[in-house]
Write a protein that holds these residues in place. Structure first.
Motif, PDB file in Angstrom:
ATOM      1  N   UNK A  53       0.841  -1.198   0.000  1.00 19.39           N
ATOM      2  CA  UNK A  53       0.000   0.000   0.000  1.00 19.39           C
ATOM      3  C   UNK A  53       0.876   1.249   0.000  1.00 19.39           C
ATOM      4  N   UNK A  54       1.938   1.214   0.772  1.00 21.47           N
ATOM      5  CA  UNK A  54       2.859   2.349   0.821  1.00 21.47           C
ATOM      6  C   UNK A  54       3.413   2.650  -0.570  1.00 21.47           C
ATOM      7  N   UNK A  55       3.788   1.617  -1.298  1.00 18.36           N
ATOM      8  CA  UNK A  55       4.276   1.790  -2.673  1.00 18.36           C
ATOM      9  C   UNK A  55       3.206   2.355  -3.594  1.00 18.36           C
ATOM     10  N   UNK A  56       1.995   1.826  -3.473  1.00 17.67           N
ATOM     11  CA  UNK A  56       0.886   2.328  -4.292  1.00 17.67           C
ATOM     12  C   UNK A  56       0.625   3.804  -4.026  1.00 17.67           C
ATOM     13  N   UNK A  57       0.625   4.179  -2.749  1.00 21.06           N
ATOM     14  CA  UNK A  57       0.355   5.574  -2.400  1.00 21.06           C
ATOM     15  C   UNK A  57       1.461   6.491  -2.909  1.00 21.06           C
TER      16      UNK A  57
END
Length: 82
Positions: A53-57
């Protein structure tokens, strides 16, 4: 020391999180996988999900800062998070 009070506290917290819709069907599916003989499955997979999720954000943030926003790419990232 008995684990019963901790289990009660955990159940109350989970019921609250379901009621507030912080948890949903995906979490129930994870619980079933854990209950089917994979103890600790949720504890193992949660940090991996957090990193993803951190990468997506981060990618979404970059896309939104572009002079010309590509909403199709943004939609693709959001669908992967859903």
């Amino acid at each position: 020391m008995s684990s019963a009070p901790l289990k009660t506290q955990l159940n109350k917290l989970m019921n609250y999180m379901f009621a507030m819709e912080f948890l949903g069907d995906y979490f129930k599916t994870l619980q079933m996988l854990e209950n089917d003989g994979c103890p600790g499955f949720i504890a193992e997979i949660t940090p991996l999900f957090g990193k993803q999720v951190e990468g997506f954000l981060s990618e979404l943030s970059k896309l939104l800062c572009e002079p010309l926003v590509d909403f199709e790419k943004i939609d693709a990232y959001l669908r992967r998070l859903w």
